[in-house]
Design a protein around this motif. Structure first.
Motif, PDB file in Angstrom:
ATOM      1  N   PHE A  84       0.813  -1.218   0.000  1.00  0.00           N
ATOM      2  CA  PHE A  84       0.000   0.000   0.000  1.00  0.00           C
ATOM      3  C   PHE A  84       0.845   1.266   0.000  1.00  0.00           C
ATOM      4  CE2 PHE A  84      -3.476  -2.738   0.605  1.00  0.00           C
ATOM      5  CZ  PHE A  84      -4.642  -2.024   0.371  1.00  0.00           C
ATOM      6  N   VAL A  85       2.128   1.147  -0.341  1.00  0.00           N
ATOM      7  CA  VAL A  85       2.938   2.343  -0.484  1.00  0.00           C
ATOM      8  C   VAL A  85       2.423   3.140  -1.684  1.00  0.00           C
ATOM      9  CG1 VAL A  85       4.966   1.256   0.514  1.00  0.00           C
ATOM     10  CG2 VAL A  85       4.681   1.223  -1.948  1.00  0.00           C
ATOM     11  N   PRO A  86       2.538   4.474  -1.671  1.00  0.00           N
ATOM     12  CA  PRO A  86       3.181   5.269  -0.628  1.00  0.00           C
ATOM     13  C   PRO A  86       2.282   5.635   0.544  1.00  0.00           C
ATOM     14  CG  PRO A  86       2.496   6.699  -2.393  1.00  0.00           C
ATOM     15  CD  PRO A  86       2.140   5.299  -2.828  1.00  0.00           C
ATOM     16  N   LEU A  87       1.003   5.185   0.522  1.00  0.00           N
ATOM     17  CA  LEU A  87       0.087   5.573   1.594  1.00  0.00           C
ATOM     18  C   LEU A  87       0.607   5.148   2.956  1.00  0.00           C
ATOM     19  CD1 LEU A  87      -1.668   5.936  -0.957  1.00  0.00           C
ATOM     20  CD2 LEU A  87      -3.607   5.063   0.349  1.00  0.00           C
ATOM     21  N   THR A  88       1.182   3.928   3.020  1.00  0.00           N
ATOM     22  CA  THR A  88       1.640   3.420   4.313  1.00  0.00           C
ATOM     23  C   THR A  88       2.991   3.981   4.745  1.00  0.00           C
ATOM     24  OG1 THR A  88       2.325   1.416   3.107  1.00  0.00           O
ATOM     25  CG2 THR A  88       0.277   1.309   4.363  1.00  0.00           C
ATOM     26  N   PHE A  89       3.631   4.800   3.909  1.00  0.00           N
ATOM     27  CA  PHE A  89       4.795   5.536   4.402  1.00  0.00           C
ATOM     28  C   PHE A  89       4.364   6.545   5.461  1.00  0.00           C
ATOM     29  CE2 PHE A  89       7.148   4.900   0.140  1.00  0.00           C
ATOM     30  CZ  PHE A  89       7.753   3.751   0.613  1.00  0.00           C
ATOM     31  N   GLU A  90       3.126   7.010   5.353  1.00  0.00           N
ATOM     32  CA  GLU A  90       2.626   8.038   6.261  1.00  0.00           C
ATOM     33  C   GLU A  90       1.637   7.498   7.286  1.00  0.00           C
ATOM     34  OE1 GLU A  90       0.806  11.013   3.861  1.00  0.00           O
ATOM     35  OE2 GLU A  90       2.615  11.467   2.712  1.00  0.00           O
ATOM     36  N   MET A  91       0.932   6.403   6.955  1.00  0.00           N
ATOM     37  CA  MET A  91      -0.169   5.944   7.796  1.00  0.00           C
ATOM     38  C   MET A  91      -0.233   4.419   7.791  1.00  0.00           C
ATOM     39  SD  MET A  91      -2.627   7.216   9.657  1.00  0.00           S
ATOM     40  CE  MET A  91      -2.743   8.887   8.999  1.00  0.00           C
ATOM     41  N   PRO A  92      -0.374   3.770   8.946  1.00  0.00           N
ATOM     42  CA  PRO A  92      -0.547   2.315   8.960  1.00  0.00           C
ATOM     43  C   PRO A  92      -1.774   1.906   8.148  1.00  0.00           C
ATOM     44  CG  PRO A  92      -0.132   3.141  11.176  1.00  0.00           C
ATOM     45  CD  PRO A  92      -0.358   4.342  10.309  1.00  0.00           C
ATOM     46  N   LYS A  93      -1.695   0.745   7.546  1.00  0.00           N
ATOM     47  CA  LYS A  93      -2.761   0.303   6.640  1.00  0.00           C
ATOM     48  C   LYS A  93      -4.121   0.275   7.327  1.00  0.00           C
ATOM     49  CE  LYS A  93      -3.862  -3.650   3.645  1.00  0.00           C
ATOM     50  NZ  LYS A  93      -3.443  -5.015   3.263  1.00  0.00           N
ATOM     51  N   GLY A  94      -4.168  -0.178   8.561  1.00  0.00           N
ATOM     52  CA  GLY A  94      -5.444  -0.288   9.265  1.00  0.00           C
ATOM     53  C   GLY A  94      -6.113   1.043   9.553  1.00  0.00           C
ATOM     54  N   LEU A  95      -5.349   2.126   9.464  1.00  0.00           N
ATOM     55  CA  LEU A  95      -5.913   3.453   9.706  1.00  0.00           C
ATOM     56  C   LEU A  95      -6.337   4.152   8.410  1.00  0.00           C
ATOM     57  CD1 LEU A  95      -3.612   4.836  12.552  1.00  0.00           C
ATOM     58  CD2 LEU A  95      -5.909   3.889  12.732  1.00  0.00           C
ATOM     59  N   LEU A  96      -6.214   3.468   7.278  1.00  0.00           N
ATOM     60  CA  LEU A  96      -6.727   4.022   6.030  1.00  0.00           C
ATOM     61  C   LEU A  96      -8.256   3.983   6.054  1.00  0.00           C
ATOM     62  CD1 LEU A  96      -4.333   2.383   3.415  1.00  0.00           C
ATOM     63  CD2 LEU A  96      -4.165   4.660   4.437  1.00  0.00           C
ATOM     64  N   GLU A  97      -8.855   4.960   5.423  1.00  0.00           N
ATOM     65  CA  GLU A  97     -10.309   5.051   5.412  1.00  0.00           C
ATOM     66  C   GLU A  97     -10.903   4.295   4.230  1.00  0.00           C
ATOM     67  OE1 GLU A  97     -11.595   9.086   5.438  1.00  0.00           O
ATOM     68  OE2 GLU A  97     -10.881   9.487   7.478  1.00  0.00           O
ATOM     69  N   VAL A  98     -12.048   3.677   4.467  1.00  0.00           N
ATOM     70  CA  VAL A  98     -12.865   3.102   3.408  1.00  0.00           C
ATOM     71  C   VAL A  98     -14.258   3.698   3.576  1.00  0.00           C
ATOM     72  CG1 VAL A  98     -13.880   1.009   2.445  1.00  0.00           C
ATOM     73  CG2 VAL A  98     -11.536   0.968   3.327  1.00  0.00           C
ATOM     74  N   PHE A  99     -14.701   4.399   2.552  1.00  0.00           N
ATOM     75  CA  PHE A  99     -15.973   5.119   2.608  1.00  0.00           C
ATOM     76  C   PHE A  99     -16.050   6.039   3.830  1.00  0.00           C
ATOM     77  CE2 PHE A  99     -17.307   1.089   0.359  1.00  0.00           C
ATOM     78  CZ  PHE A  99     -17.291   1.659  -0.913  1.00  0.00           C
ATOM     79  N   GLY A 100     -14.936   6.737   4.079  1.00  0.00           N
ATOM     80  CA  GLY A 100     -14.926   7.756   5.118  1.00  0.00           C
ATOM     81  C   GLY A 100     -14.732   7.250   6.529  1.00  0.00           C
ATOM     82  N   GLU A 101     -14.512   5.933   6.704  1.00  0.00           N
ATOM     83  CA  GLU A 101     -14.333   5.364   8.048  1.00  0.00           C
ATOM     84  C   GLU A 101     -13.068   4.527   8.065  1.00  0.00           C
ATOM     85  OE1 GLU A 101     -17.072   2.984  11.322  1.00  0.00           O
ATOM     86  OE2 GLU A 101     -17.296   2.483   9.196  1.00  0.00           O
ATOM     87  N   ARG A 102     -12.243   4.739   9.066  1.00  0.00           N
ATOM     88  CA  ARG A 102     -11.015   3.959   9.173  1.00  0.00           C
ATOM     89  C   ARG A 102     -11.351   2.491   9.408  1.00  0.00           C
ATOM     90  NH1 ARG A 102      -6.892   8.040  12.489  1.00  0.00           N
ATOM     91  NH2 ARG A 102      -6.104   9.013  10.579  1.00  0.00           N
ATOM     92  N   MET A 103     -10.604   1.611   8.718  1.00  0.00           N
ATOM     93  CA  MET A 103     -10.920   0.182   8.779  1.00  0.00           C
ATOM     94  C   MET A 103     -10.891  -0.355  10.204  1.00  0.00           C
ATOM     95  SD  MET A 103      -9.280  -1.526   5.320  1.00  0.00           S
ATOM     96  CE  MET A 103      -7.749  -0.599   5.214  1.00  0.00           C
ATOM     97  N   ILE A 104      -9.879   0.026  10.972  1.00  0.00           N
ATOM     98  CA  ILE A 104      -9.791  -0.509  12.326  1.00  0.00           C
ATOM     99  C   ILE A 104     -10.915   0.032  13.202  1.00  0.00           C
ATOM    100  CG2 ILE A 104      -8.231   1.263  13.279  1.00  0.00           C
ATOM    101  CD1 ILE A 104      -6.788  -1.044  14.722  1.00  0.00           C
ATOM    102  N   GLU A 105     -11.319   1.288  12.975  1.00  0.00           N
ATOM    103  CA  GLU A 105     -12.406   1.856  13.769  1.00  0.00           C
ATOM    104  C   GLU A 105     -13.730   1.170  13.449  1.00  0.00           C
ATOM    105  OE1 GLU A 105     -12.852   5.954  14.630  1.00  0.00           O
ATOM    106  OE2 GLU A 105     -10.813   6.472  14.035  1.00  0.00           O
ATOM    107  N   ARG A 106     -13.919   0.799  12.196  1.00  0.00           N
ATOM    108  CA  ARG A 106     -15.144   0.084  11.832  1.00  0.00           C
ATOM    109  C   ARG A 106     -15.228  -1.233  12.599  1.00  0.00           C
ATOM    110  NH1 ARG A 106     -18.882   0.067   7.743  1.00  0.00           N
ATOM    111  NH2 ARG A 106     -19.784  -1.962   7.156  1.00  0.00           N
ATOM    112  N   GLN A 107     -14.121  -1.948  12.698  1.00  0.00           N
ATOM    113  CA  GLN A 107     -14.125  -3.216  13.422  1.00  0.00           C
ATOM    114  C   GLN A 107     -14.346  -3.002  14.916  1.00  0.00           C
ATOM    115  OE1 GLN A 107     -11.645  -6.589  12.008  1.00  0.00           O
ATOM    116  NE2 GLN A 107     -10.428  -4.992  11.026  1.00  0.00           N
ATOM    117  N   ILE A 108     -13.717  -1.993  15.475  1.00  0.00           N
ATOM    118  CA  ILE A 108     -13.924  -1.709  16.901  1.00  0.00           C
ATOM    119  C   ILE A 108     -15.393  -1.380  17.157  1.00  0.00           C
ATOM    120  CG2 ILE A 108     -13.382  -0.100  18.766  1.00  0.00           C
ATOM    121  CD1 ILE A 108     -10.563   0.163  17.512  1.00  0.00           C
TER     122      ILE A 108
END
Length: 607
Positions: A84-108
């Motif tokens: 997922f570079v270069p996005l993951t150079f700045e942000m862990p993959k799980g904190l990327l948003e899908v439809f405006g919501e971070r993936m890890i937050e959706r699971q939590i």
């Protein structure tokens, strides 16, 4: 899998659940679902409800559920996410948003919806980015110190205390579930599975009529595959974790996933590798949890995420992607086939394609602004422009250090033990040494040593026990070199063989001129020698290749002295980088040995 638990759970969640719905949930026929409901009625786990076509849970049914209550969840979020570079150079993959919501937050959030609040996130790469979740969701963070060196086997090992005696979900931070598939109660250990038509390289499952997994194998056709969340029951963990602990201590298991251990337990391989661990010899129960199509998503790369959430086709909120789009005047969707390149000692880079042509984008690493003057680097590239010496640079920002260059398809790095390639490299070095090109800045070894020395001391110490003695020896060499009064020319200073590209047509290019400046040209021969880990004999041969003759005693002394000083300088550099959290293994000691060994060789040369 205890099917009675599933029926009791379904009735607790929806008293009007139909037998057809139960059949679908259990992946059984309608007749089998009817028989299972009768069994639960006979066992006094449930009873007919007051409303027509409904059921009620009896105390015995609730007691059964209580034994199978989910105690919490462990979310794996330690990895880098190189695809997922270069996005993951700045942000862990799980904190990327899908439809405006971070993936890890959706699971939590989905876990919270079913009452699960005991959540631990295992972190590593960019761990600080997850800290806010502790306040927002009252989760706990667990640091995996081996995240950069080992795979998920080690992740589970470091979190193993969270599983013993508990029923726990094991989730990946970068999964996305369309519907909430979590529950307050589970009937036994399971692995989520999706059906893939055609050929697949995923991990495939075979299972019996009751859904118990019998085998795991990699690759197949028209298969149910491991895909998404996992549930560890306390019984599963009590058998599985001792085997995983044994595997953790076996050599050669560093890059294994935890699923490799489970696979070996099914095949009997674990019993062979761990004959003294009783649990390795026992049959282990985990069931397939077959999920509907398009419910669970494991995004393999940025291209897949783009197809799912079109926002990433237009705007990724990533500085590097925005820069590339701006430089080439294209939408981000035109940037394709993105992949991570091996990270260098000071930079991160990724490969991409635009209009069927490949390029490399370099992103300066953390702290490099203290070590490298990007304006000076740009001045060097400007001076060499059009000489077919460097890589073809499309864009270079003298402020930020971002660089975009053409990628040479089919090129390879020079090999230190290939004399024909080294001859081509040295011919190129002679070319720019003799070009007469000048820049306004110099590379001053004395100043650089003092600079890195201050950085090291500001972050602790320089670590070497005999540092003061060796430091004095380096000062002596600097004085002797200054007395020789050699003319300065444009020099590269980082002539590691990895920076020489051998093109398919045999031409050579020298890349990464970050340290370049006016200097004694023989420093480039010295740096090539120490970066190649050459001994004295190999170094002497390198000199002959460069000079195309036997070197004079003064030339030999000069190169040996620069090898000592270069080794000393780069050992200080490595100590400083280690203080920032980057580690380069034996490199530090090897460089320091060059300083000491070649000082002694210089001492034996009389000019």
């Amino acid at each position: 899998m205890d099917r009675n638990v599933i029926i009791c759970r379904s009735i607790l969640e929806n008293p009007a659940v139909t037998q057809r719905e139960l059949a679908k949930e259990l992946h059984v026929s309608l007749g089998t679902a009817n028989s299972l409901v009768k069994e639960c009625l006979e066992k006094n786990l449930i009873t007919a409800g007051k409303k027509k076509d409904s059921y009620e849970l009896l105390p015995k049914g609730q007691a059964l559920l209580d034994k199978h209550r989910v105690d919490g969840a462990v979310i794996i979020a330690a990895g880098f996410g190189s695809r997922f570079v270069p996005l993951t150079f700045e942000m862990p993959k799980g904190l990327l948003e899908v439809f405006g919501e971070r993936m890890i937050e959706r699971q939590i959030r989905q876990l919270h919806e079913v009452g699960i609040r005991n959540i631990t996130i295992v972190v590593g790469y960019l761990k600080e980015k997850f800290e806010y979740l502790m306040d927002k969701y009252e989760v706990k963070l667990l640091y995996n110190p081996e995240y950069s060196k080992k795979n998920t086997l080690a992740t589970i090992y470091h979190a193993r205390h969270l599983f013993y005696g508990k029923n726990m979900y094991v989730l990946s931070s970068d999964n996305w579930m369309r519907h909430n598939m979590y529950h307050a109660y589970e009937g036994g250990a399971w692995y989520s599975s999706s059906y893939i038509e055609g050929e697949t390289s995923e991990w495939c499952l075979s299972y019996n009529k009751k859904g118990r997994i019998l085998d795991v194998f990699v690759g197949g056709t028209d298969q149910w595959v491991m895909y998404g969340p996992v549930f560890f029951s306390k019984d599963f963990s009590s058998q599985f974790l001792p085997v995983l602990e044994g595997y953790y201590h076996l050599p050669g298991t560093e890059q294994l996933y935890w699923e490799h251990v489970y696979m070996d337990m099914l095949s009997g391989e674990a019993a062979k590798r761990l004959p003294d661990v009783p649990q390795a010899k026992q049959e282990i129960d985990m069931f397939i949890n077959r999920r509907p199509a398009d419910e669970v998503y494991e995004f393999e790369n940025l291209e897949e995420l783009r197809r799912f959430d079109i926002k990433y086709q237009r705007h990724s909120d990533n500085e590097a992607m925005e820069l590339v789009a701006r430089v080439f005047k294209v939408p981000e969707s035109d940037i394709t086939e993105i992949r991570c390149l091996k990270a260098g000692m000071t930079n991160k880079s990724f490969l991409f394609k635009i209009r069927e042509k490949q390029y490399i984008c370099r992103i300066p690493g953390p702290g490099t602004e203290l070590l490298i003057n990007r304006r000076q680097e740009k001045a060097v590239y400007d001076a060499l422009h059009g000489m077919d010496i460097t890589e073809k640079v499309v864009y270079l920002d003298g402020e930020t250090g971002y660089k975009i260059a053409e990628f040479y398809e089919g090129a390879h790095n020079a090999e230190a033990d290939n004399e024909e390639e080294i001859k081509k490299c040295m011919a190129l070095v002679r070319k720019f040494h003799g070009s007469g090109l000048k820049v306004d800045h110099s590379f001053d070894l004395k100043e650089r040593i003092e600079f890195y020395e201050k950085l090291c001391k500001a972050h602790g110490d320089v670590l070497f026990e005999d540092y003061s003695v060796v430091r004095q020896q380096m000062s002596e060499l600097l004085e002797r070199l200054e007395g020789l009064g050699h003319k300065k020319v444009l020099s590269h200073l980082d002539t590691v063989v990895d920076n020489f590209l051998i093109l398919p047509n045999g031409d050579v290019r020298l890349i990464d001129w970050e340290y370049a400046g006016m200097c004694d040209p023989l420093v480039d021969i010295a740096m090539c020698a120490i970066y190649s880990y050459y001994n004295e004999e190999q170094t002497d041969r390198l000199m002959e290749i460069y000079f195309e003759r036997k070197p004079t005693m003064e030339e030999r002394f000069t190169i040996y002295a620069h090898m000592a000083l270069g080794g000393f300088l780069w050992s200080l550099w490595a100590v400083y980088k280690a203080a920032l959290g980057e580690e380069f293994g034996e490199y530090t000691i090897i460089m320091y040995r060059y300083a000491k060994n070649f000082f002694r060789k210089c001492s034996s040369i009389v000019l």
